[in-house]
Design a protein around this motif. Structure first.
Motif, PDB file in Angstrom:
ATOM      1  N   GLN A  57       1.006  -1.144  -0.030  1.00  0.00           N
ATOM      2  CA  GLN A  57       0.043   0.138   0.107  1.00  0.00           C
ATOM      3  C   GLN A  57       0.927   1.182  -0.159  1.00  0.00           C
ATOM      4  OE1 GLN A  57      -3.640   0.288   2.449  1.00  0.00           O
ATOM      5  NE2 GLN A  57      -2.484   1.935   3.374  1.00  0.00           N
ATOM      6  N   TRP A  59       1.691   5.681  -1.553  1.00  0.00           N
ATOM      7  CA  TRP A  59       1.136   6.864  -2.564  1.00  0.00           C
ATOM      8  C   TRP A  59       2.016   7.055  -3.532  1.00  0.00           C
ATOM      9  CZ3 TRP A  59      -3.334   9.680  -1.475  1.00  0.00           C
ATOM     10  CH2 TRP A  59      -4.150   9.303  -0.306  1.00  0.00           C
ATOM     11  N   VAL A  63      -1.633   9.577  -5.539  1.00  0.00           N
ATOM     12  CA  VAL A  63      -2.877   8.758  -5.727  1.00  0.00           C
ATOM     13  C   VAL A  63      -2.499   7.527  -4.718  1.00  0.00           C
ATOM     14  CG1 VAL A  63      -4.384   7.058  -7.033  1.00  0.00           C
ATOM     15  CG2 VAL A  63      -3.250   9.121  -8.016  1.00  0.00           C
ATOM     16  N   ARG A  64      -3.535   6.938  -3.866  1.00  0.00           N
ATOM     17  CA  ARG A  64      -3.211   5.813  -2.972  1.00  0.00           C
ATOM     18  C   ARG A  64      -3.509   4.472  -3.671  1.00  0.00           C
ATOM     19  NH1 ARG A  64      -6.666   4.099   2.306  1.00  0.00           N
ATOM     20  NH2 ARG A  64      -6.660   2.002   1.211  1.00  0.00           N
ATOM     21  N   PHE A  65      -2.545   3.668  -3.784  1.00  0.00           N
ATOM     22  CA  PHE A  65      -2.920   2.393  -4.371  1.00  0.00           C
ATOM     23  C   PHE A  65      -2.489   0.989  -3.564  1.00  0.00           C
ATOM     24  CE2 PHE A  65       1.360   2.815  -5.738  1.00  0.00           C
ATOM     25  CZ  PHE A  65       1.852   1.338  -5.824  1.00  0.00           C
ATOM     26  N   ARG A  66      -2.856   0.125  -3.929  1.00  0.00           N
ATOM     27  CA  ARG A  66      -2.408  -1.186  -3.518  1.00  0.00           C
ATOM     28  C   ARG A  66      -2.093  -2.209  -4.594  1.00  0.00           C
ATOM     29  NH1 ARG A  66      -6.433  -3.326   1.539  1.00  0.00           N
ATOM     30  NH2 ARG A  66      -6.074  -1.492   2.522  1.00  0.00           N
ATOM     31  N   MET A  67      -0.967  -2.788  -4.437  1.00  0.00           N
ATOM     32  CA  MET A  67      -0.475  -3.689  -5.459  1.00  0.00           C
ATOM     33  C   MET A  67      -0.149  -5.028  -4.993  1.00  0.00           C
ATOM     34  SD  MET A  67       2.168  -3.068  -8.448  1.00  0.00           S
ATOM     35  CE  MET A  67       3.618  -3.444  -7.515  1.00  0.00           C
ATOM     36  N   GLY A  87      -3.527  -5.073  -8.982  1.00  0.00           N
ATOM     37  CA  GLY A  87      -3.218  -3.774  -8.715  1.00  0.00           C
ATOM     38  C   GLY A  87      -3.471  -2.663  -9.925  1.00  0.00           C
ATOM     39  N   PRO A  88      -2.754  -1.354  -9.898  1.00  0.00           N
ATOM     40  CA  PRO A  88      -3.014  -0.300 -11.115  1.00  0.00           C
ATOM     41  C   PRO A  88      -2.634  -0.480 -12.206  1.00  0.00           C
ATOM     42  CG  PRO A  88      -1.142   0.031  -9.447  1.00  0.00           C
ATOM     43  CD  PRO A  88      -1.679  -1.185  -9.008  1.00  0.00           C
TER      44      PRO A  88
END
Length: 156
Positions: A57, A59, A63-67, A87-88
């Motif tokens: 997790q 930034w 943008v915050r994302f999880r991968m 993920g993104p």
């Protein structure tokens, strides 16, 4: 067609030392403090191995994302490959190679990725992501080959 780039970094460390440091979750977190990256599932500390996965997790670019990525191939101490499972990205593969080089190691990172969203994603790849990702890998490698951070020095 995915975007691809290669980063080459020389180190005085042996291939085995750099191989282990490159797959060390704690070293990754130590470098990624600026993006508040942390391992939240799977292997969350220590060394990750073939078949194992980690969920990050963080930034990036505001943008915050999880991968979630998995180590899909490993040939210790010469190479390993991690690939995004969730993920993104539409697609992300990072191959790490460690070649003996004049008493040290040449680390070769090959990164391939594709953004989602068709033509818009391809535009973002070219304008932002390719440069951002290559810069991230180059800085990560500089961090890894610099003197070992004190938090990692204590590990066996």
């Amino acid at each position: 067609m995915p975007v691809a780039f290669v980063c080459r970094t020389r180190s005085a460390m042996s291939p085995q030392e750099l191989f282990d440091l490159s797959r060390n979750i704690d070293a990754h977190v130590g470098f990624m403090t600026k993006s508040r990256e942390r391992a939240i599932a799977g292997v969350t500390s220590g060394l990750i191995s073939e078949g194992q996965q980690v969920t990050w997790q963080a930034w990036h670019l505001g943008v915050r994302f999880r991968m979630t990525s998995r180590i899909t191939r490993m040939d210790a101490p010469t190479s390993f490959t991690d690939e995004q499972v969730r993920g993104p990205f539409k697609y992300l593969r990072h191959t790490h190679e460690f070649r003996p080089d004049f008493g040290g190691t040449l680390m070769v990172d090959t990164v391939e990725f594709a953004a989602p969203f068709g033509p818009l994603g391809r535009l973002v790849e070219k304008l932002v992501l390719a440069r951002y990702m290559q810069n991230l890998i180059e800085k990560r490698n500089g961090f890894l080959v610099s003197p070992v951070p004190p938090a990692l020095d204590a590990e066996p």
